[in-house]
Design a protein around this motif. Structure first.
Motif, PDB file in Angstrom:
ATOM      1  N   ILE A 120       0.837  -1.208   0.000  1.00  0.00           N
ATOM      2  CA  ILE A 120       0.000   0.000   0.000  1.00  0.00           C
ATOM      3  C   ILE A 120       0.870   1.256   0.000  1.00  0.00           C
ATOM      4  CG2 ILE A 120      -1.671   1.351   1.350  1.00  0.00           C
ATOM      5  CD1 ILE A 120      -2.989  -1.281   2.163  1.00  0.00           C
ATOM      6  N   ALA A 121       1.947   1.231   0.801  1.00  0.00           N
ATOM      7  CA  ALA A 121       2.834   2.408   0.868  1.00  0.00           C
ATOM      8  C   ALA A 121       3.422   2.715  -0.508  1.00  0.00           C
ATOM      9  CB  ALA A 121       3.942   2.174   1.889  1.00  0.00           C
ATOM     10  N   ALA A 122       3.827   1.652  -1.224  1.00  0.00           N
ATOM     11  CA  ALA A 122       4.432   1.871  -2.538  1.00  0.00           C
ATOM     12  C   ALA A 122       3.407   2.416  -3.536  1.00  0.00           C
ATOM     13  CB  ALA A 122       5.031   0.559  -3.048  1.00  0.00           C
ATOM     14  N   LEU A 123       2.132   2.104  -3.308  1.00  0.00           N
ATOM     15  CA  LEU A 123       1.100   2.523  -4.271  1.00  0.00           C
ATOM     16  C   LEU A 123       0.446   3.849  -3.900  1.00  0.00           C
ATOM     17  CD1 LEU A 123      -0.476  -0.974  -4.854  1.00  0.00           C
ATOM     18  CD2 LEU A 123       0.596   0.462  -6.594  1.00  0.00           C
ATOM     19  N   LYS A 124       0.897   4.444  -2.807  1.00  0.00           N
ATOM     20  CA  LYS A 124       0.262   5.666  -2.325  1.00  0.00           C
ATOM     21  C   LYS A 124       0.208   6.777  -3.380  1.00  0.00           C
ATOM     22  CE  LYS A 124      -0.182   8.066   1.966  1.00  0.00           C
ATOM     23  NZ  LYS A 124       0.551   8.822   2.944  1.00  0.00           N
ATOM     24  N   PRO A 125       1.329   7.059  -4.061  1.00  0.00           N
ATOM     25  CA  PRO A 125       1.274   8.136  -5.058  1.00  0.00           C
ATOM     26  C   PRO A 125       0.239   7.862  -6.161  1.00  0.00           C
ATOM     27  CG  PRO A 125       3.553   7.489  -4.629  1.00  0.00           C
ATOM     28  CD  PRO A 125       2.685   6.500  -3.928  1.00  0.00           C
ATOM     29  N   LEU A 126       0.184   6.615  -6.615  1.00  0.00           N
ATOM     30  CA  LEU A 126      -0.780   6.258  -7.670  1.00  0.00           C
ATOM     31  C   LEU A 126      -2.214   6.447  -7.178  1.00  0.00           C
ATOM     32  CD1 LEU A 126      -0.922   4.777 -10.545  1.00  0.00           C
ATOM     33  CD2 LEU A 126      -1.498   2.745  -9.215  1.00  0.00           C
ATOM     34  N   ALA A 127      -2.468   5.986  -5.928  1.00  0.00           N
ATOM     35  CA  ALA A 127      -3.813   6.091  -5.366  1.00  0.00           C
ATOM     36  C   ALA A 127      -4.200   7.555  -5.161  1.00  0.00           C
ATOM     37  CB  ALA A 127      -3.890   5.321  -4.054  1.00  0.00           C
ATOM     38  N   GLU A 128      -3.249   8.338  -4.676  1.00  0.00           N
ATOM     39  CA  GLU A 128      -3.550   9.755  -4.442  1.00  0.00           C
ATOM     40  C   GLU A 128      -3.856  10.467  -5.745  1.00  0.00           C
ATOM     41  OE1 GLU A 128      -0.414  11.361  -2.031  1.00  0.00           O
ATOM     42  OE2 GLU A 128      -1.305  10.519  -0.203  1.00  0.00           O
ATOM     43  N   ALA A 129      -3.081  10.154  -6.775  1.00  0.00           N
ATOM     44  CA  ALA A 129      -3.310  10.797  -8.074  1.00  0.00           C
ATOM     45  C   ALA A 129      -4.699  10.464  -8.604  1.00  0.00           C
ATOM     46  CB  ALA A 129      -2.236  10.366  -9.064  1.00  0.00           C
ATOM     47  N   ALA A 130      -5.195   9.261  -8.278  1.00  0.00           N
ATOM     48  CA  ALA A 130      -6.511   8.846  -8.777  1.00  0.00           C
ATOM     49  C   ALA A 130      -7.625   9.197  -7.787  1.00  0.00           C
ATOM     50  CB  ALA A 130      -6.503   7.340  -9.045  1.00  0.00           C
ATOM     51  N   ILE A 160      -3.713  -4.692  -5.650  1.00  0.00           N
ATOM     52  CA  ILE A 160      -4.183  -3.369  -5.216  1.00  0.00           C
ATOM     53  C   ILE A 160      -3.967  -2.346  -6.344  1.00  0.00           C
ATOM     54  CG2 ILE A 160      -3.941  -1.549  -3.469  1.00  0.00           C
ATOM     55  CD1 ILE A 160      -2.955  -3.844  -1.547  1.00  0.00           C
ATOM     56  N   GLU A 161      -2.874  -2.518  -7.075  1.00  0.00           N
ATOM     57  CA  GLU A 161      -2.629  -1.612  -8.204  1.00  0.00           C
ATOM     58  C   GLU A 161      -3.761  -1.731  -9.236  1.00  0.00           C
ATOM     59  OE1 GLU A 161       0.905  -2.357 -10.547  1.00  0.00           O
ATOM     60  OE2 GLU A 161       0.961  -0.261 -11.170  1.00  0.00           O
ATOM     61  N   ASN A 162      -4.147  -2.962  -9.542  1.00  0.00           N
ATOM     62  CA  ASN A 162      -5.272  -3.160 -10.476  1.00  0.00           C
ATOM     63  C   ASN A 162      -6.550  -2.531  -9.939  1.00  0.00           C
ATOM     64  OD1 ASN A 162      -3.800  -4.544 -12.364  1.00  0.00           O
ATOM     65  ND2 ASN A 162      -4.540  -6.582 -11.784  1.00  0.00           N
ATOM     66  N   ALA A 169     -11.775   6.367 -10.657  1.00  0.00           N
ATOM     67  CA  ALA A 169     -11.272   7.488  -9.869  1.00  0.00           C
ATOM     68  C   ALA A 169     -12.244   7.824  -8.755  1.00  0.00           C
ATOM     69  CB  ALA A 169     -11.071   8.702 -10.779  1.00  0.00           C
ATOM     70  N   GLY A 170     -11.689   8.085  -7.577  1.00  0.00           N
ATOM     71  CA  GLY A 170     -12.513   8.540  -6.462  1.00  0.00           C
ATOM     72  C   GLY A 170     -13.258   7.439  -5.730  1.00  0.00           C
ATOM     73  N   LYS A 171     -13.169   6.196  -6.227  1.00  0.00           N
ATOM     74  CA  LYS A 171     -13.892   5.115  -5.531  1.00  0.00           C
ATOM     75  C   LYS A 171     -12.917   4.338  -4.649  1.00  0.00           C
ATOM     76  CE  LYS A 171     -17.396   4.764  -9.004  1.00  0.00           C
ATOM     77  NZ  LYS A 171     -17.487   4.171 -10.337  1.00  0.00           N
ATOM     78  N   PRO A 172     -13.291   4.128  -3.390  1.00  0.00           N
ATOM     79  CA  PRO A 172     -12.347   3.488  -2.470  1.00  0.00           C
ATOM     80  C   PRO A 172     -12.084   2.020  -2.811  1.00  0.00           C
ATOM     81  CG  PRO A 172     -14.478   3.767  -1.421  1.00  0.00           C
ATOM     82  CD  PRO A 172     -14.559   4.481  -2.727  1.00  0.00           C
ATOM     83  N   VAL A 173     -10.941   1.561  -2.338  1.00  0.00           N
ATOM     84  CA  VAL A 173     -10.549   0.152  -2.502  1.00  0.00           C
ATOM     85  C   VAL A 173     -10.437  -0.408  -1.092  1.00  0.00           C
ATOM     86  CG1 VAL A 173      -8.557  -1.283  -3.092  1.00  0.00           C
ATOM     87  CG2 VAL A 173      -9.353   0.466  -4.702  1.00  0.00           C
ATOM     88  N   GLU A 194      -8.851 -10.233   0.942  1.00  0.00           N
ATOM     89  CA  GLU A 194      -9.719  -9.813  -0.161  1.00  0.00           C
ATOM     90  C   GLU A 194      -9.361  -8.402  -0.591  1.00  0.00           C
ATOM     91  OE1 GLU A 194     -13.608 -12.378   1.299  1.00  0.00           O
ATOM     92  OE2 GLU A 194     -13.660 -10.187   1.430  1.00  0.00           O
ATOM     93  N   VAL A 195      -9.226  -8.206  -1.886  1.00  0.00           N
ATOM     94  CA  VAL A 195      -8.997  -6.861  -2.435  1.00  0.00           C
ATOM     95  C   VAL A 195     -10.244  -6.522  -3.244  1.00  0.00           C
ATOM     96  CG1 VAL A 195      -7.553  -5.435  -3.931  1.00  0.00           C
ATOM     97  CG2 VAL A 195      -6.500  -7.212  -2.512  1.00  0.00           C
ATOM     98  N   ILE A 196     -10.965  -5.506  -2.772  1.00  0.00           N
ATOM     99  CA  ILE A 196     -12.286  -5.207  -3.335  1.00  0.00           C
ATOM    100  C   ILE A 196     -12.301  -3.816  -3.958  1.00  0.00           C
ATOM    101  CG2 ILE A 196     -14.747  -4.949  -2.739  1.00  0.00           C
ATOM    102  CD1 ILE A 196     -13.912  -6.713  -0.181  1.00  0.00           C
ATOM    103  N   ASP A 197     -12.788  -3.725  -5.186  1.00  0.00           N
ATOM    104  CA  ASP A 197     -12.955  -2.392  -5.780  1.00  0.00           C
ATOM    105  C   ASP A 197     -14.411  -2.189  -6.180  1.00  0.00           C
ATOM    106  OD1 ASP A 197     -13.486  -2.869  -8.703  1.00  0.00           O
ATOM    107  OD2 ASP A 197     -11.554  -3.912  -8.562  1.00  0.00           O
ATOM    108  N   ARG A 198     -14.732  -0.941  -6.480  1.00  0.00           N
ATOM    109  CA  ARG A 198     -16.114  -0.603  -6.850  1.00  0.00           C
ATOM    110  C   ARG A 198     -16.150  -0.050  -8.269  1.00  0.00           C
ATOM    111  NH1 ARG A 198     -14.361  -0.539  -1.802  1.00  0.00           N
ATOM    112  NH2 ARG A 198     -15.839  -1.140  -0.180  1.00  0.00           N
ATOM    113  N   GLY A 199     -15.331  -0.670  -9.116  1.00  0.00           N
ATOM    114  CA  GLY A 199     -15.214  -0.200 -10.503  1.00  0.00           C
ATOM    115  C   GLY A 199     -16.260  -0.832 -11.403  1.00  0.00           C
ATOM    116  N   GLU A 200     -15.928  -0.870 -12.691  1.00  0.00           N
ATOM    117  CA  GLU A 200     -16.942  -1.354 -13.630  1.00  0.00           C
ATOM    118  C   GLU A 200     -17.040  -2.871 -13.699  1.00  0.00           C
ATOM    119  OE1 GLU A 200     -14.848  -0.731 -17.884  1.00  0.00           O
ATOM    120  OE2 GLU A 200     -15.076   1.072 -16.636  1.00  0.00           O
ATOM    121  N   GLY A 201     -16.143  -3.557 -13.016  1.00  0.00           N
ATOM    122  CA  GLY A 201     -16.238  -5.008 -12.973  1.00  0.00           C
ATOM    123  C   GLY A 201     -15.758  -5.674 -14.254  1.00  0.00           C
ATOM    124  N   ILE A 202     -15.891  -7.002 -14.266  1.00  0.00           N
ATOM    125  CA  ILE A 202     -15.381  -7.790 -15.383  1.00  0.00           C
ATOM    126  C   ILE A 202     -16.482  -8.752 -15.810  1.00  0.00           C
ATOM    127  CG2 ILE A 202     -13.550  -9.391 -16.104  1.00  0.00           C
ATOM    128  CD1 ILE A 202     -12.137  -8.376 -13.389  1.00  0.00           C
TER     129      ILE A 202
END
Ligand code: ADP
Length: 274
Positions: A120-130, A160-162, A169-173, A194-202
Protein backbone atom coordinates in the motif's frame (compact mmCIF):
# COMPACT_ATOMS: atom_id res chain seq x y z
CA UNK A 1 -5.99 -35.75 -28.54
CA UNK A 2 -3.01 -35.73 -30.90
CA UNK A 3 -1.27 -39.01 -31.74
CA UNK A 4 2.03 -39.70 -33.40
CA UNK A 5 1.75 -42.87 -35.48
CA UNK A 6 4.91 -44.77 -36.35
CA UNK A 7 4.75 -47.66 -38.78
CA UNK A 8 7.72 -50.04 -38.80
CA UNK A 9 7.73 -52.83 -41.40
CA UNK A 10 8.66 -56.18 -39.86
CA UNK A 11 11.25 -58.52 -41.32
CA UNK A 12 10.36 -60.46 -44.43
CA UNK A 13 10.09 -63.93 -42.85
CA UNK A 14 7.08 -62.72 -40.89
CA UNK A 15 5.22 -61.96 -44.08
CA UNK A 16 3.71 -58.62 -44.96
CA UNK A 17 3.48 -57.38 -41.41
CA UNK A 18 4.18 -54.01 -39.87
CA UNK A 19 4.29 -52.65 -36.36
CA UNK A 20 2.05 -49.68 -35.80
CA UNK A 21 2.71 -47.59 -32.69
CA UNK A 22 0.40 -44.87 -31.39
CA UNK A 23 1.88 -42.33 -29.03
CA UNK A 24 -0.24 -39.69 -27.32
CA UNK A 25 1.64 -36.41 -27.80
CA UNK A 26 -1.23 -34.06 -26.93
CA UNK A 27 0.56 -32.58 -23.96
CA UNK A 28 3.86 -32.12 -25.81
CA UNK A 29 2.07 -30.40 -28.66
CA UNK A 30 0.13 -28.16 -26.30
CA UNK A 31 3.28 -27.13 -24.43
CA UNK A 32 4.96 -26.34 -27.74
CA UNK A 33 2.00 -24.22 -28.83
CA UNK A 34 1.92 -22.36 -25.51
CA UNK A 35 5.64 -21.61 -25.80
CA UNK A 36 5.31 -20.40 -29.38
CA UNK A 37 2.38 -18.17 -28.42
CA UNK A 38 4.34 -16.78 -25.50
CA UNK A 39 7.36 -15.90 -27.62
CA UNK A 40 5.10 -14.30 -30.24
CA UNK A 41 3.34 -12.27 -27.53
CA UNK A 42 6.56 -11.10 -25.92
CA UNK A 43 7.99 -10.09 -29.29
CA UNK A 44 4.86 -8.17 -30.14
CA UNK A 45 4.69 -6.44 -26.76
CA UNK A 46 8.32 -5.35 -27.02
CA UNK A 47 8.11 -4.32 -30.64
CA UNK A 48 5.24 -1.87 -30.09
CA UNK A 49 7.19 0.53 -27.82
CA UNK A 50 10.40 -0.12 -29.71
CA UNK A 51 8.84 0.94 -33.01
CA UNK A 52 7.55 4.11 -31.36
CA UNK A 53 11.00 4.86 -29.93
CA UNK A 54 12.73 4.35 -33.27
CA UNK A 55 10.18 6.60 -34.98
CA UNK A 56 10.68 9.42 -32.50
CA UNK A 57 14.46 9.13 -32.65
CA UNK A 58 14.27 9.57 -36.39
CA UNK A 59 12.01 12.60 -36.02
CA UNK A 60 14.32 14.14 -33.44
CA UNK A 61 17.28 13.68 -35.73
CA UNK A 62 15.40 15.27 -38.60
CA UNK A 63 12.29 17.44 -38.68
CA UNK A 64 12.10 18.24 -34.95
CA UNK A 65 15.81 18.95 -34.52
CA UNK A 66 15.40 22.71 -34.10
CA UNK A 67 11.98 22.79 -32.45
CA UNK A 68 12.39 22.83 -28.66
CA UNK A 69 8.66 22.38 -27.93
CA UNK A 70 8.36 19.34 -30.20
CA UNK A 71 11.60 17.97 -28.81
CA UNK A 72 10.34 18.16 -25.22
CA UNK A 73 7.04 16.52 -26.15
CA UNK A 74 8.70 13.68 -28.07
CA UNK A 75 11.18 13.04 -25.29
CA UNK A 76 8.24 12.72 -22.89
CA UNK A 77 6.62 10.10 -25.11
CA UNK A 78 9.93 8.29 -25.50
CA UNK A 79 10.39 8.15 -21.73
CA UNK A 80 6.92 6.63 -21.39
CA UNK A 81 7.57 3.99 -24.05
CA UNK A 82 10.95 3.10 -22.53
CA UNK A 83 9.21 2.83 -19.15
CA UNK A 84 6.73 0.37 -20.63
CA UNK A 85 9.55 -1.80 -22.00
CA UNK A 86 11.24 -1.68 -18.64
CA UNK A 87 8.08 -2.82 -16.81
CA UNK A 88 7.55 -5.60 -19.30
CA UNK A 89 11.08 -6.92 -18.85
CA UNK A 90 10.75 -6.71 -15.06
CA UNK A 91 7.46 -8.62 -15.12
CA UNK A 92 8.93 -11.26 -17.43
CA UNK A 93 11.83 -11.73 -15.03
CA UNK A 94 9.47 -12.01 -12.04
CA UNK A 95 7.36 -14.55 -13.86
CA UNK A 96 10.29 -16.74 -14.84
CA UNK A 97 11.68 -16.54 -11.31
CA UNK A 98 8.45 -17.65 -9.64
CA UNK A 99 7.92 -20.37 -12.20
CA UNK A 100 11.43 -21.65 -11.56
CA UNK A 101 10.98 -22.03 -7.80
CA UNK A 102 7.34 -23.01 -7.77
CA UNK A 103 8.17 -26.43 -6.33
CA UNK A 104 10.02 -25.04 -3.34
CA UNK A 105 7.65 -24.12 -0.52
CA UNK A 106 8.55 -20.92 1.34
CA UNK A 107 9.15 -21.55 5.03
CA UNK A 108 10.14 -18.17 6.52
CA UNK A 109 7.51 -16.80 8.90
CA UNK A 110 6.20 -13.50 7.64
CA UNK A 111 3.50 -11.08 8.73
CA UNK A 112 0.87 -10.70 6.02
CA UNK A 113 -0.26 -7.34 7.34
CA UNK A 114 3.27 -5.99 7.16
CA UNK A 115 3.59 -7.15 3.57
CA UNK A 116 0.23 -5.57 2.67
CA UNK A 117 1.29 -2.34 4.37
CA UNK A 118 4.43 -2.24 2.22
CA UNK A 119 2.44 -2.77 -0.97
CA UNK A 120 0.00 0.00 0.00
CA UNK A 121 2.83 2.41 0.87
CA UNK A 122 4.43 1.87 -2.54
CA UNK A 123 1.10 2.52 -4.27
CA UNK A 124 0.26 5.67 -2.33
CA UNK A 125 1.27 8.14 -5.06
CA UNK A 126 -0.78 6.26 -7.67
CA UNK A 127 -3.81 6.09 -5.37
CA UNK A 128 -3.55 9.75 -4.44
CA UNK A 129 -3.31 10.80 -8.07
CA UNK A 130 -6.51 8.85 -8.78
CA UNK A 131 -8.26 10.13 -5.65
CA UNK A 132 -8.62 6.55 -4.42
CA UNK A 133 -8.64 5.81 -0.71
CA UNK A 134 -7.31 2.40 0.35
CA UNK A 135 -9.25 1.12 3.36
CA UNK A 136 -8.07 -1.73 5.56
CA UNK A 137 -10.48 -4.08 7.28
CA UNK A 138 -10.45 -7.17 9.45
CA UNK A 139 -7.36 -8.27 11.29
CA UNK A 140 -4.87 -5.41 11.69
CA UNK A 141 -2.32 -6.94 14.10
CA UNK A 142 0.44 -9.32 13.00
CA UNK A 143 -0.83 -12.33 11.04
CA UNK A 144 1.99 -14.84 10.70
CA UNK A 145 2.32 -17.51 8.06
CA UNK A 146 5.07 -19.27 6.13
CA UNK A 147 5.83 -17.23 3.05
CA UNK A 148 8.20 -15.37 0.82
CA UNK A 149 7.91 -11.71 1.81
CA UNK A 150 9.07 -10.24 -1.52
CA UNK A 151 6.78 -12.44 -3.54
CA UNK A 152 3.73 -11.84 -1.35
CA UNK A 153 4.41 -8.09 -1.47
CA UNK A 154 4.25 -8.43 -5.22
CA UNK A 155 0.93 -10.32 -5.06
CA UNK A 156 -0.75 -7.56 -3.06
CA UNK A 157 0.99 -4.84 -5.04
CA UNK A 158 -0.40 -6.25 -8.30
CA UNK A 159 -3.93 -6.75 -6.93
CA UNK A 160 -4.18 -3.37 -5.22
CA UNK A 161 -2.63 -1.61 -8.20
CA UNK A 162 -5.27 -3.16 -10.48
CA UNK A 163 -8.03 -2.18 -8.05
CA UNK A 164 -6.78 1.41 -8.10
CA UNK A 165 -6.27 1.45 -11.90
CA UNK A 166 -9.51 -0.24 -12.91
CA UNK A 167 -11.63 0.61 -9.87
CA UNK A 168 -12.47 4.08 -11.04
CA UNK A 169 -11.27 7.49 -9.87
CA UNK A 170 -12.51 8.54 -6.46
CA UNK A 171 -13.89 5.11 -5.53
CA UNK A 172 -12.35 3.49 -2.47
CA UNK A 173 -10.55 0.15 -2.50
CA UNK A 174 -10.87 -2.21 0.47
CA UNK A 175 -8.21 -4.67 1.61
CA UNK A 176 -9.60 -7.11 4.19
CA UNK A 177 -7.56 -9.67 6.14
CA UNK A 178 -9.73 -12.39 7.67
CA UNK A 179 -8.98 -15.53 9.65
CA UNK A 180 -10.45 -18.55 7.94
CA UNK A 181 -10.49 -21.46 10.41
CA UNK A 182 -11.95 -23.88 7.85
CA UNK A 183 -9.24 -22.80 5.48
CA UNK A 184 -8.33 -24.91 2.53
CA UNK A 185 -9.49 -28.50 2.35
CA UNK A 186 -6.73 -30.78 3.69
CA UNK A 187 -4.35 -27.86 4.24
CA UNK A 188 -5.89 -26.64 7.48
CA UNK A 189 -6.53 -23.13 8.79
CA UNK A 190 -5.83 -20.20 6.52
CA UNK A 191 -5.89 -16.45 6.12
CA UNK A 192 -8.18 -14.93 3.55
CA UNK A 193 -7.19 -11.63 1.98
CA UNK A 194 -9.72 -9.81 -0.16
CA UNK A 195 -9.00 -6.86 -2.43
CA UNK A 196 -12.29 -5.21 -3.33
CA UNK A 197 -12.95 -2.39 -5.78
CA UNK A 198 -16.11 -0.60 -6.85
CA UNK A 199 -15.21 -0.20 -10.50
CA UNK A 200 -16.94 -1.35 -13.63
CA UNK A 201 -16.24 -5.01 -12.97
CA UNK A 202 -15.38 -7.79 -15.38
CA UNK A 203 -17.76 -9.73 -17.58
CA UNK A 204 -18.07 -13.39 -16.55
CA UNK A 205 -16.75 -14.68 -19.88
CA UNK A 206 -13.33 -13.15 -19.15
CA UNK A 207 -12.92 -14.46 -15.59
CA UNK A 208 -11.46 -17.90 -16.35
CA UNK A 209 -8.78 -16.42 -18.62
CA UNK A 210 -7.64 -13.40 -16.59
CA UNK A 211 -4.63 -15.20 -15.10
CA UNK A 212 -3.29 -16.18 -18.54
CA UNK A 213 -0.21 -14.29 -19.58
CA UNK A 214 -1.04 -11.25 -21.69
CA UNK A 215 -4.79 -11.78 -21.42
CA UNK A 216 -6.57 -8.44 -21.10
CA UNK A 217 -10.20 -7.47 -21.23
CA UNK A 218 -9.34 -4.27 -23.06
CA UNK A 219 -5.83 -4.15 -24.49
CA UNK A 220 -5.93 -0.45 -25.24
CA UNK A 221 -7.09 0.45 -21.73
CA UNK A 222 -4.51 -1.80 -20.10
CA UNK A 223 -1.67 -0.26 -22.15
CA UNK A 224 -2.90 3.23 -21.46
CA UNK A 225 -2.75 2.46 -17.75
CA UNK A 226 0.75 1.09 -18.04
CA UNK A 227 -0.27 -2.57 -17.75
CA UNK A 228 1.80 -5.44 -19.11
CA UNK A 229 -0.91 -8.11 -19.02
CA UNK A 230 1.32 -10.25 -16.77
CA UNK A 231 0.24 -9.05 -13.32
CA UNK A 232 -2.39 -11.69 -12.57
CA UNK A 233 -0.31 -14.50 -14.11
CA UNK A 234 2.43 -13.61 -11.61
CA UNK A 235 -0.12 -13.53 -8.76
CA UNK A 236 -1.42 -16.99 -9.65
CA UNK A 237 2.05 -18.55 -9.73
CA UNK A 238 3.10 -17.01 -6.41
CA UNK A 239 -0.14 -18.11 -4.70
CA UNK A 240 0.36 -21.64 -6.09
CA UNK A 241 3.87 -21.69 -4.74
CA UNK A 242 2.42 -20.91 -1.29
CA UNK A 243 -0.14 -23.70 -1.70
CA UNK A 244 -2.82 -21.06 -1.56
CA UNK A 245 -5.95 -20.45 -3.58
CA UNK A 246 -6.78 -17.51 -5.82
CA UNK A 247 -10.32 -16.54 -6.76
CA UNK A 248 -11.80 -13.72 -8.83
CA UNK A 249 -15.42 -12.65 -8.50
CA UNK A 250 -16.96 -9.71 -10.26
CA UNK A 251 -20.26 -8.06 -10.84
CA UNK A 252 -20.29 -5.87 -13.95
CA UNK A 253 -21.21 -2.32 -13.04
CA UNK A 254 -20.53 -2.88 -9.34
CA UNK A 255 -16.96 -4.00 -8.88
CA UNK A 256 -14.65 -6.94 -8.33
CA UNK A 257 -13.25 -9.00 -5.51
CA UNK A 258 -9.88 -10.76 -5.74
CA UNK A 259 -9.39 -13.30 -2.95
CA UNK A 260 -6.11 -14.90 -1.88
CA UNK A 261 -6.28 -17.73 0.65
CA UNK A 262 -3.00 -18.74 2.26
CA UNK A 263 -2.47 -21.65 4.68
CA UNK A 264 -1.12 -20.55 8.07
CA UNK A 265 0.55 -23.83 8.91
CA UNK A 266 3.99 -24.59 7.59
CA UNK A 267 3.44 -26.08 4.17
CA UNK A 268 4.91 -29.53 4.75
CA UNK A 269 4.99 -31.66 1.64
CA UNK A 270 2.06 -34.01 1.31
CA UNK A 271 3.39 -37.46 2.26
CA UNK A 272 3.53 -39.84 -0.63
CA UNK A 273 1.13 -42.73 -0.18
CA UNK A 274 3.04 -45.94 0.47
P1 ADP B 1 -2.57 -5.55 -16.72
O1 ADP B 1 -1.12 -5.30 -16.67
O2 ADP B 1 -3.17 -5.41 -18.08
O3 ADP B 1 -3.34 -4.85 -15.65
P2 ADP B 1 -3.18 -8.03 -15.27
O4 ADP B 1 -2.71 -9.42 -15.51
O5 ADP B 1 -2.87 -7.41 -13.96
O6 ADP B 1 -2.64 -7.16 -16.46
O7 ADP B 1 -4.75 -8.02 -15.46
C1 ADP B 1 -5.30 -8.61 -16.63
C2 ADP B 1 -6.56 -7.88 -17.06
O8 ADP B 1 -7.59 -8.10 -16.09
C3 ADP B 1 -6.42 -6.37 -17.15
O9 ADP B 1 -5.92 -5.97 -18.41
C4 ADP B 1 -7.85 -5.90 -16.93
O10 ADP B 1 -8.55 -5.97 -18.16
C5 ADP B 1 -8.43 -6.97 -16.01
N1 ADP B 1 -8.48 -6.55 -14.58
C6 ADP B 1 -7.56 -6.82 -13.63
N2 ADP B 1 -7.92 -6.32 -12.44
C7 ADP B 1 -9.11 -5.70 -12.64
C8 ADP B 1 -10.03 -4.99 -11.79
N3 ADP B 1 -9.77 -4.80 -10.48
N4 ADP B 1 -11.18 -4.51 -12.35
C9 ADP B 1 -11.44 -4.70 -13.66
N5 ADP B 1 -10.62 -5.36 -14.52
C10 ADP B 1 -9.47 -5.85 -14.01
Amino acid sequence: AIFRVTVTPLSRDEGRAALCAFEDITEQEQMGAIRRDFVANVSHELRTPLTALLGFIETLQGAAKDDPAARARFLGIMAREAGRMNRLVQDLLSLSRVEADERVRPTARIDVNLVIGQAIAALKPLAEAAGVEILREGETGPVLLPGDADQLTQVFHNLIENAVKYGGAGKPVTVAVLHDPDGIARLGPAVRIEVIDRGEGIDAIHLPRLTERFYRVDTHRSREKGGTGLGLAIVKHIVNRHRGRFRIESEPGKGSRFTVILPVESAAETPVAS
